[in-house]
Each structure stands twice: as C-alpha cells, then as structure tokens.
Write an enzyme that holds these catalytic residues in place. Structure first.
Site, PDB file in Angstrom:
ATOM      1  CG  ASN A 106      -1.228  -0.723  -3.066  1.00  8.68           C
ATOM      2  OD1 ASN A 106      -0.023  -1.228  -2.643  1.00  8.68           O
ATOM      3  ND2 ASN A 106      -2.015  -1.455  -3.428  1.00  8.68           N
ATOM      4  CB  CYS A 107      -1.221   6.077  -1.194  1.00  6.34           C
ATOM      5  SG  CYS A 107      -2.687   6.068  -1.619  1.00  6.34           S
TER       6      CYS A 107
END
Length: 108
Positions: A106-107
């Site tokens: 999710n970065c």
C-alpha cells in the site's frame, strides 16, 4: 554502473529475491539513497527481516510498519517521526528496499 555482486533488482530498486540480501547489499542500496547506516538503522532493518521471515510479507503500509515497530521495539522507536528521520520519504518503502524486502503493497 552496476555492482557485479549486487543481486537483481526491479525498476524501483527492490531485490527480486529477498533471500539474496546481506548487509553489504544494504550498504550499497542505502548509499544510493545518500544514507549511511547506523546502529539505529540496523535495528529496524533486522526487525523488518524478522517480520518478513515470520509473515512472508513486508508491512503493507507506513501505518502498519510504525505499529509493528512500536509493538516490537517500544514507543520511542515505533513512531513516524523517528522512522522518517532514519528513512526519509516513505519510511516503510525506503526501509524495505534497503532490507531487501518486497515493496510494501500500500505504499505509493
């Protein structure tokens, strides 16, 4: 110029094989980011390697990275300001890259 002992990496600089990592590889990747690794960096990098061995994944986001560090190493290390000082930008992404782990899902 590529280092002949450097394991294969993807276009974002993450290792293709997390098990090809060693501390020398970490030093090279960190130096590309202008970082000189200290004892504090190594503590987080080894924490991430252990996390990966246990869960077979990188912490999926900065928030969960901070939370996992806090649970394992205490509040003084498990806070975003401390981790941003060690790993500028997106701490989870930068630290995982240096630790030879896959990109956190999710970065950005």
């Amino acid at each position: 110029m590529t280092n002949p002992t450097m394991p294969q990496r993807n276009n974002e600089g993450f290792l293709e094989d997390a098990y090809a990592w060693d501390e020398q590889v970490a030093e090279v990747i960190a130096s590309e980011d202008g970082l000189s690794l200290t004892e504090n960096h190594w503590e987080i990098l080894h924490f991430l390697r252990d996390f990966y061995k246990e869960h077979e994944m990188s912490p999926p986001s900065n928030r969960l990275f901070v939370k996992a560090v806090k649970e394992a190493l205490g509040e003084d290390r498990g806070n975003s300001i401390y981790l941003m000082q060690l790993f500028p930008g997106t701490p989870a992404k930068t630290a995982c890259r240096i630790a030879g782990l896959p990109r956190p899902t999710n970065c950005l």
